[in-house]
Design a protein around this motif. Structure first.
Motif, PDB file in Angstrom:
ATOM      1  N   LEU A  30      17.106 -21.614  48.442  1.00 12.73           N
ATOM      2  CA  LEU A  30      16.520 -20.894  47.314  1.00 12.73           C
ATOM      3  C   LEU A  30      17.591 -20.150  46.518  1.00 12.73           C
ATOM      4  CD1 LEU A  30      13.357 -19.520  49.133  1.00 12.73           C
ATOM      5  CD2 LEU A  30      13.360 -21.188  47.266  1.00 12.73           C
ATOM      6  N   GLN A  31      18.562 -19.573  47.218  1.00  7.00           N
ATOM      7  CA  GLN A  31      19.661 -18.884  46.536  1.00  7.00           C
ATOM      8  C   GLN A  31      20.461 -19.874  45.689  1.00  7.00           C
ATOM      9  OE1 GLN A  31      22.451 -16.940  49.134  1.00  7.00           O
ATOM     10  NE2 GLN A  31      23.516 -15.908  47.463  1.00  7.00           N
ATOM     11  N   GLN A  32      20.717 -21.053  46.254  1.00  7.29           N
ATOM     12  CA  GLN A  32      21.441 -22.069  45.496  1.00  7.29           C
ATOM     13  C   GLN A  32      20.626 -22.538  44.295  1.00  7.29           C
ATOM     14  OE1 GLN A  32      23.604 -25.197  47.711  1.00  7.29           O
ATOM     15  NE2 GLN A  32      23.034 -24.115  49.589  1.00  7.29           N
ATOM     16  N   GLY A  33      19.295 -22.619  44.450  1.00  2.37           N
ATOM     17  CA  GLY A  33      18.447 -22.994  43.332  1.00  2.37           C
ATOM     18  C   GLY A  33      18.541 -21.984  42.207  1.00  2.37           C
ATOM     19  N   TRP A  34      18.557 -20.691  42.551  1.00  2.00           N
ATOM     20  CA  TRP A  34      18.693 -19.638  41.552  1.00  2.00           C
ATOM     21  C   TRP A  34      20.061 -19.699  40.873  1.00  2.00           C
ATOM     22  CZ3 TRP A  34      16.659 -16.500  38.278  1.00  2.00           C
ATOM     23  CH2 TRP A  34      17.332 -15.372  37.832  1.00  2.00           C
ATOM     24  N   LEU A 227       8.326 -21.988  34.139  1.00  2.00           N
ATOM     25  CA  LEU A 227       9.604 -22.241  33.473  1.00  2.00           C
ATOM     26  C   LEU A 227      10.777 -21.752  34.308  1.00  2.00           C
ATOM     27  CD1 LEU A 227       8.714 -21.303  29.785  1.00  2.00           C
ATOM     28  CD2 LEU A 227       8.775 -23.569  30.844  1.00  2.00           C
ATOM     29  N   LEU A 228      10.515 -20.817  35.191  1.00  2.00           N
ATOM     30  CA  LEU A 228      11.534 -20.325  36.114  1.00  2.00           C
ATOM     31  C   LEU A 228      11.400 -20.964  37.489  1.00  2.00           C
ATOM     32  CD1 LEU A 228      13.857 -18.338  36.697  1.00  2.00           C
ATOM     33  CD2 LEU A 228      12.123 -16.628  37.262  1.00  2.00           C
ATOM     34  N   LEU A 229      10.152 -21.119  37.947  1.00  2.00           N
ATOM     35  CA  LEU A 229       9.926 -21.615  39.301  1.00  2.00           C
ATOM     36  C   LEU A 229      10.365 -23.070  39.461  1.00  2.00           C
ATOM     37  CD1 LEU A 229       8.807 -21.284  42.151  1.00  2.00           C
ATOM     38  CD2 LEU A 229       6.545 -21.902  41.271  1.00  2.00           C
ATOM     39  N   LEU A 230      10.016 -23.936  38.527  1.00  2.00           N
ATOM     40  CA  LEU A 230      10.344 -25.363  38.676  1.00  2.00           C
ATOM     41  C   LEU A 230      11.852 -25.624  38.728  1.00  2.00           C
ATOM     42  CD1 LEU A 230       7.652 -27.253  36.546  1.00  2.00           C
ATOM     43  CD2 LEU A 230       7.813 -27.004  39.032  1.00  2.00           C
ATOM     44  N   PRO A 231      12.654 -24.996  37.864  1.00  6.77           N
ATOM     45  CA  PRO A 231      14.103 -25.191  38.003  1.00  6.77           C
ATOM     46  C   PRO A 231      14.657 -24.693  39.341  1.00  6.77           C
ATOM     47  CG  PRO A 231      13.587 -24.349  35.828  1.00  6.77           C
ATOM     48  CD  PRO A 231      12.322 -24.263  36.636  1.00  6.77           C
ATOM     49  N   ILE A 232      14.221 -23.500  39.768  1.00  2.29           N
ATOM     50  CA  ILE A 232      14.702 -22.969  41.044  1.00  2.29           C
ATOM     51  C   ILE A 232      14.253 -23.869  42.191  1.00  2.29           C
ATOM     52  CG2 ILE A 232      14.549 -21.033  42.662  1.00  2.29           C
ATOM     53  CD1 ILE A 232      14.278 -19.188  40.260  1.00  2.29           C
ATOM     54  N   PHE A 233      13.001 -24.313  42.138  1.00  5.77           N
ATOM     55  CA  PHE A 233      12.484 -25.206  43.168  1.00  5.77           C
ATOM     56  C   PHE A 233      13.270 -26.510  43.200  1.00  5.77           C
ATOM     57  CE2 PHE A 233       9.491 -28.802  43.844  1.00  5.77           C
ATOM     58  CZ  PHE A 233       9.337 -28.672  45.209  1.00  5.77           C
ATOM     59  N   SER A 234      13.564 -27.083  42.026  1.00  8.76           N
ATOM     60  CA  SER A 234      14.326 -28.337  41.971  1.00  8.76           C
ATOM     61  C   SER A 234      15.717 -28.157  42.549  1.00  8.76           C
ATOM     62  CB  SER A 234      14.419 -28.829  40.519  1.00  8.76           C
ATOM     63  OG  SER A 234      13.145 -29.086  39.977  1.00  8.76           O
ATOM     64  N   GLY A 235      16.367 -27.038  42.191  1.00 15.03           N
ATOM     65  CA  GLY A 235      17.688 -26.770  42.738  1.00 15.03           C
ATOM     66  C   GLY A 235      17.652 -26.573  44.242  1.00 15.03           C
ATOM     67  N   ALA A 236      16.588 -25.936  44.740  1.00 13.53           N
ATOM     68  CA  ALA A 236      16.460 -25.713  46.181  1.00 13.53           C
ATOM     69  C   ALA A 236      16.217 -27.028  46.914  1.00 13.53           C
ATOM     70  CB  ALA A 236      15.328 -24.731  46.459  1.00 13.53           C
ATOM     71  N   VAL A 237      15.409 -27.914  46.326  1.00 14.20           N
ATOM     72  CA  VAL A 237      15.173 -29.231  46.932  1.00 14.20           C
ATOM     73  C   VAL A 237      16.486 -30.020  47.000  1.00 14.20           C
ATOM     74  CG1 VAL A 237      14.058 -31.475  46.612  1.00 14.20           C
ATOM     75  CG2 VAL A 237      12.744 -29.368  46.298  1.00 14.20           C
ATOM     76  N   TYR A 238      17.261 -29.969  45.921  1.00 18.32           N
ATOM     77  CA  TYR A 238      18.550 -30.667  45.917  1.00 18.32           C
ATOM     78  C   TYR A 238      19.482 -30.080  46.973  1.00 18.32           C
ATOM     79  CZ  TYR A 238      23.033 -32.477  44.279  1.00 18.32           C
ATOM     80  OH  TYR A 238      24.264 -33.090  44.208  1.00 18.32           O
ATOM     81  N   ALA A 239      19.497 -28.744  47.086  1.00 22.97           N
ATOM     82  CA  ALA A 239      20.347 -28.102  48.086  1.00 22.97           C
ATOM     83  C   ALA A 239      19.915 -28.484  49.497  1.00 22.97           C
ATOM     84  CB  ALA A 239      20.288 -26.576  47.911  1.00 22.97           C
ATOM     85  N   SER A 240      18.609 -28.578  49.732  1.00 19.39           N
ATOM     86  CA  SER A 240      18.119 -28.956  51.059  1.00 19.39           C
ATOM     87  C   SER A 240      18.462 -30.409  51.365  1.00 19.39           C
ATOM     88  CB  SER A 240      16.612 -28.734  51.149  1.00 19.39           C
ATOM     89  OG  SER A 240      15.894 -29.571  50.256  1.00 19.39           O
ATOM     90  N   TYR A 241      18.398 -31.262  50.361  1.00 20.87           N
ATOM     91  CA  TYR A 241      18.773 -32.677  50.535  1.00 20.87           C
ATOM     92  C   TYR A 241      20.252 -32.795  50.920  1.00 20.87           C
ATOM     93  CZ  TYR A 241      21.159 -36.652  48.270  1.00 20.87           C
ATOM     94  OH  TYR A 241      22.025 -37.661  47.961  1.00 20.87           O
ATOM     95  N   ARG A 242      21.116 -32.036  50.236  1.00 22.05           N
ATOM     96  CA  ARG A 242      22.543 -32.074  50.543  1.00 22.05           C
ATOM     97  C   ARG A 242      22.834 -31.477  51.915  1.00 22.05           C
ATOM     98  NH1 ARG A 242      26.293 -32.609  46.444  1.00 22.05           N
ATOM     99  NH2 ARG A 242      27.696 -32.711  48.226  1.00 22.05           N
ATOM    100  N   ASP A 243      22.023 -30.511  52.318  1.00 22.63           N
ATOM    101  CA  ASP A 243      22.232 -29.820  53.587  1.00 22.63           C
ATOM    102  C   ASP A 243      21.774 -30.653  54.777  1.00 22.63           C
ATOM    103  OD1 ASP A 243      22.976 -27.798  55.301  1.00 22.63           O
ATOM    104  OD2 ASP A 243      21.181 -26.600  54.976  1.00 22.63           O
ATOM    105  N   ILE A 244      20.669 -31.366  54.610  1.00 20.11           N
ATOM    106  CA  ILE A 244      20.023 -32.044  55.736  1.00 20.11           C
ATOM    107  C   ILE A 244      20.520 -33.466  55.946  1.00 20.11           C
ATOM    108  CG2 ILE A 244      17.797 -32.992  56.502  1.00 20.11           C
ATOM    109  CD1 ILE A 244      16.472 -30.482  55.423  1.00 20.11           C
ATOM    110  N   PHE A 245      20.779 -34.179  54.871  1.00 17.30           N
ATOM    111  CA  PHE A 245      21.154 -35.589  55.016  1.00 17.30           C
ATOM    112  C   PHE A 245      22.656 -35.762  55.171  1.00 17.30           C
ATOM    113  CE2 PHE A 245      16.907 -35.951  53.354  1.00 17.30           C
ATOM    114  CZ  PHE A 245      16.403 -37.013  54.068  1.00 17.30           C
ATOM    115  N   VAL A 246      23.044 -36.554  56.146  1.00 18.30           N
ATOM    116  CA  VAL A 246      24.442 -36.791  56.479  1.00 18.30           C
ATOM    117  C   VAL A 246      25.044 -37.768  55.466  1.00 18.30           C
ATOM    118  CG1 VAL A 246      26.056 -37.635  58.224  1.00 18.30           C
ATOM    119  CG2 VAL A 246      23.972 -36.411  58.918  1.00 18.30           C
ATOM    120  N   GLY A 247      26.208 -37.420  54.939  1.00 17.49           N
ATOM    121  CA  GLY A 247      26.896 -38.335  54.035  1.00 17.49           C
ATOM    122  C   GLY A 247      26.510 -38.188  52.591  1.00 17.49           C
TER     123      GLY A 247
END
Length: 248
Positions: A30-34, A227-247
């Motif tokens: 969430l911090q990375q999304g912000w 307008l604020l939640l969707l961008p932060i949520f998208s950034g958080a999803v991307y951060a979780s994808y980078r964090d969880i998936f190897v490679g």
């Protein structure tokens, strides 16, 4: 005679392997999304406004519009994570990136949308049957007892839908990113997404609860909080994808 090893070595192909992370990682996402939102608020707000307008316009058409909107969710989801990748790589992100999913692996993303739409409308149908059954039973039984039966039907419908929605959400959470970035087939991407969610169920649960609460407050001021939640949520999803998936 041993074969000569050639350098540089080819990187191992991406297979959707995921790892387990600490449950507290969801707050870092969430911090990375912000932080990602602050990189370019103009692109985020413009993309989100365009996305909401298009989805609302499509949804106006009775029934078929709702189906079409759900089918397009993974394509727009791919566009949102593409914006995230460009910002993460310090490249210029544009509102046009929202349509990246229409230009790459669109058919595969639509298949993810088919599964998502089938799950959503299937759950809605189950809820309708349970609620209508409870209401009908309440009418037949009488006033006081009937109210209890009707209320029980509504509560049962909510519980069943909540339980059955979990696998649908888990299977489609990371699937757009896996299909778009790694050219995975829809079935393989959804299986990898489900496995990643299962490994990190506590972090995903905390993240989901926060999202539901934030969504409630975002909808209060005429939905402007989106307008604020969707961008932060998208950034958080991307951060979780980078964090969880190897490679990644």
């Amino acid at each position: 005679m041993n074969e000569t090893t050639e350098f540089p070595l080819e990187p191992a192909p991406f297979n959707g392997e995921s790892r387990e992370v600490d449950p507290g990682a969801c707050f870092d996402w969430l911090q990375q999304g912000w932080t990602m939102f602050l990189v370019n608020p103009g692109v985020w707000i413009g993309s989100t406004m365009l996305l909401l307008i298009m989805l609302m316009a499509i949804s106006i058409v009775p029934f078929f519009g709702q189906i079409a909107a759900h089918l397009l969710v993974p394509l727009f989801g791919a566009g949102m994570v593409q914006i995230c990748r460009h910002m993460g790589d310090e490249r210029q992100a544009e509102i046009a990136d929202l349509f990246a999913g229409f230009r790459h692996n669109a058919g595969q993303l639509v298949m993810v949308g088919v599964f998502f739409a089938a799950g959503v409308f299937g759950l809605a149908f189950i809820a309708f049957l349970l609620v209508s059954g409870g209401v009908f039973g309440g009418v037949v039984t009488g006033k006081i007892a009937g109210f209890g039966i009707a209320l029980g039907g509504v509560m049962l419908a909510g519980l069943v839908v909540a339980i059955l929605s979990v696998p649908v959400i888990m299977a489609t959470w990371f699937a757009p990113a896996l299909v778009f970035f790694h050219d995975m087939k829809p079935a393989a991407a959804m299986r990898a997404s489900f496995d990643a969610g299962a490994k990190n169920w506590l972090a995903m649960l905390i993240f989901g609860v926060f999202l539901v609460v934030a969504l409630f407050f975002a909808m209060l001021p005429l939905g402007l909080g989106l307008l604020l939640l969707l961008p932060i949520f998208s950034g958080a999803v991307y951060a979780s994808y980078r964090d969880i998936f190897v490679g990644t």
